[in-house]
Design an enzyme around this catalytic site. Structure first.
Site, PDB file in Angstrom:
ATOM      1  N   TYR A 158       9.352   4.893  -7.555  1.00  0.00           N
ATOM      2  CA  TYR A 158       8.220   5.110  -6.645  1.00  0.00           C
ATOM      3  C   TYR A 158       7.866   6.598  -6.583  1.00  0.00           C
ATOM      4  CZ  TYR A 158       5.361   4.891  -2.398  1.00  0.00           C
ATOM      5  OH  TYR A 158       4.327   4.984  -1.496  1.00  0.00           O
TER       6      TYR A 158
HETATM    7  P1  NDP Z   1       0.506  -3.198   1.492  1.00  0.00           P
HETATM    8  O1  NDP Z   1       1.631  -3.917   0.822  1.00  0.00           O
HETATM    9  O2  NDP Z   1       0.052  -3.666   2.825  1.00  0.00           O
HETATM   10  O3  NDP Z   1      -0.754  -3.153   0.544  1.00  0.00           O
HETATM   11  C1  NDP Z   1      -0.667  -3.035  -0.841  1.00  0.00           C
HETATM   12  C2  NDP Z   1      -1.965  -3.508  -1.432  1.00  0.00           C
HETATM   13  O4  NDP Z   1      -1.932  -3.295  -2.847  1.00  0.00           O
HETATM   14  C3  NDP Z   1      -2.213  -4.972  -1.184  1.00  0.00           C
HETATM   15  O5  NDP Z   1      -3.563  -5.182  -0.878  1.00  0.00           O
HETATM   16  C4  NDP Z   1      -1.880  -5.609  -2.518  1.00  0.00           C
HETATM   17  O6  NDP Z   1      -2.694  -6.758  -2.679  1.00  0.00           O
HETATM   18  C5  NDP Z   1      -2.298  -4.515  -3.473  1.00  0.00           C
HETATM   19  N1  NDP Z   1      -1.648  -4.624  -4.768  1.00  0.00           N
HETATM   20  C6  NDP Z   1      -0.343  -4.537  -5.047  1.00  0.00           C
HETATM   21  N2  NDP Z   1      -0.129  -4.733  -6.359  1.00  0.00           N
HETATM   22  C7  NDP Z   1      -1.352  -4.956  -6.908  1.00  0.00           C
HETATM   23  C8  NDP Z   1      -1.799  -5.239  -8.223  1.00  0.00           C
HETATM   24  N3  NDP Z   1      -0.948  -5.332  -9.259  1.00  0.00           N
HETATM   25  N4  NDP Z   1      -3.130  -5.396  -8.440  1.00  0.00           N
HETATM   26  C9  NDP Z   1      -3.998  -5.316  -7.407  1.00  0.00           C
HETATM   27  N5  NDP Z   1      -3.646  -5.057  -6.144  1.00  0.00           N
HETATM   28  C10 NDP Z   1      -2.320  -4.890  -5.898  1.00  0.00           C
HETATM   29  O7  NDP Z   1       0.993  -1.672   1.578  1.00  0.00           O
HETATM   30  P2  NDP Z   1       0.282  -0.322   2.047  1.00  0.00           P
HETATM   31  O8  NDP Z   1      -1.040  -0.596   2.667  1.00  0.00           O
HETATM   32  O9  NDP Z   1       1.276   0.456   2.798  1.00  0.00           O
HETATM   33  O10 NDP Z   1       0.088   0.403   0.634  1.00  0.00           O
HETATM   34  C11 NDP Z   1      -1.143   0.843   0.142  1.00  0.00           C
HETATM   35  C12 NDP Z   1      -0.916   2.116  -0.645  1.00  0.00           C
HETATM   36  O11 NDP Z   1      -0.462   3.142   0.245  1.00  0.00           O
HETATM   37  C13 NDP Z   1       0.132   2.011  -1.746  1.00  0.00           C
HETATM   38  O12 NDP Z   1      -0.324   2.680  -2.900  1.00  0.00           O
HETATM   39  C14 NDP Z   1       1.325   2.736  -1.137  1.00  0.00           C
HETATM   40  O13 NDP Z   1       2.189   3.276  -2.109  1.00  0.00           O
HETATM   41  C15 NDP Z   1       0.614   3.812  -0.346  1.00  0.00           C
HETATM   42  N6  NDP Z   1       1.440   4.420   0.672  1.00  0.00           N
HETATM   43  C16 NDP Z   1       1.912   3.678   1.728  1.00  0.00           C
HETATM   44  C17 NDP Z   1       2.695   4.267   2.686  1.00  0.00           C
HETATM   45  C18 NDP Z   1       3.224   3.497   3.822  1.00  0.00           C
HETATM   46  O14 NDP Z   1       4.099   4.014   4.557  1.00  0.00           O
HETATM   47  N7  NDP Z   1       2.765   2.265   4.081  1.00  0.00           N
HETATM   48  C19 NDP Z   1       3.036   5.703   2.632  1.00  0.00           C
HETATM   49  C20 NDP Z   1       2.480   6.384   1.486  1.00  0.00           C
HETATM   50  C21 NDP Z   1       1.706   5.768   0.560  1.00  0.00           C
HETATM   51  P3  NDP Z   1      -2.299  -8.112  -3.452  1.00  0.00           P
HETATM   52  O15 NDP Z   1      -0.835  -8.338  -3.226  1.00  0.00           O
HETATM   53  O16 NDP Z   1      -3.184  -9.134  -2.801  1.00  0.00           O
HETATM   54  O17 NDP Z   1      -2.666  -7.873  -4.872  1.00  0.00           O
END
Ligand code: NDP
Length: 254
Positions: A158
């Protein structure tokens, strides 16, 4: 609260079926944008689009996997066919991956995290930038992480992937600066979402530890991260490109 930060803009949001991406779609719509959302879970996207339309916003969804270039191309092509152009994109889709000491990490975790977080952003950038060049420019925000700026234990793939998102952001910003495409990244600190609630659920005491390591003493709400992305995507910061903005309650400043 409604304002006009993104009025008239057509914006693509990846990973909008939950967490920060879903909050971003709501915030961008409140700010006046036409919003196209994408992710793999169609039921969640359809519900989100329905809610946005109920509030009077123009919104649509395209199902797709950011790891698959054809899926990303299809989403961008849909935006251009339906709305005539792509003004802005929030490349937010990403995964955390299992947390394990580096020497025990499996190929599968490494491959899945890198494929989603790095290839996914790469796929988005190339198709979005191509569309933006055709209409004179645009603004892109990639969602990195504080893990793209500093190390966090037991999350080596990550951390590597989010540092790579910073690299892709800088490379793209530099290459397209003269062609009107701005590319920035945000680096959120710990934010309440499915990723973190899952980590907290499996690791008792982790939330308290994270809070104690954050100067503001708390985690972020997804909307707080979305607001930063909205501003970077807007026309309020035209000379801003290639930057990585921590949105982290002071975490990396310590
Ligand atoms: P969530 O798990 O709530 O959201 C992740 C999203 O990414 C979902 O909508 C999921 O949708 C989508 N996703 C995952 N894999 C794929 C794929 N292969 N193709 C298309 N869509 C995909 O987590 P967060 O909202 O926390 O994360 C969002 C971003 O924020 C990420 O990049 C994360 O690394 C970043 N982030 C989050 C932090 C936190 O503390 N929450 C801190 C720092 C960064 P679906 O499964 O429907 O495809």
């Amino acid at each position: 609260m409604t304002s006009d930060l993104l009025t008239g803009k057509v914006v693509l949001v990846t990973g909008a079926s939950s967490g920060i991406g879903e909050a971003a779609a709501r915030v961008f719509a409140q700010e006046g944008a036409t919003v196209v959302v994408t992710a793999r879970r169609e039921d969640r996207l359809a519900a989100l689009v329905g809610a946005l339309r109920d509030k009077g916003a123009e919104a649509a969804h395209v199902v797709g996997d950011v790891r698959v270039a054809e899926d990303v191309a299809r989403a961008v092509d849909f935006v251009v066919a339906e709305y005539g152009r792509l003004d802005a994109a929030f490349n937010n889709a990403g995964i955390g991956g299992d947390r394990t000491p580096l020497h025990l990490m499996t190929d599968d975790v490494y491959d899945t995290v890198m494929d989603t977080n790095v290839r996914g952003v790469f796929n988005c950038l190339r198709h979005e930038i191509a569309a933006m060049l055709a209409t004179g420019g645009g603004s892109i925000v990639n969602n990195s992480s504080v893990g793209g700026l500093v190390a966090i234990p037991t999350a080596a793939p990550y951390i590597a992937s989010k540092h790579a998102v910073v690299g892709l952001t800088r490379a793209a910003a530099d290459e397209y600066a003269k062609q009107g495409v701005r590319v920035n990244a945000i680096a959120p600190g710990t934010t309440r979402s499915e990723i973190t609630l899952d980590w907290f659920g499996r690791n008792p005491g982790l939330q308290d530890l994270v809070n104690s390591l954050t100067p503001q003493g708390r985690t972020a709400e997804p909307e707080e991260i979305a607001q930063a992305a909205a501003w970077l995507l807007s026309d309020r910061c035209p000379f801003l490109t290639g930057t990585v903005m921590p949105v982290d309650g002071g975490f990396v400043n310590q």
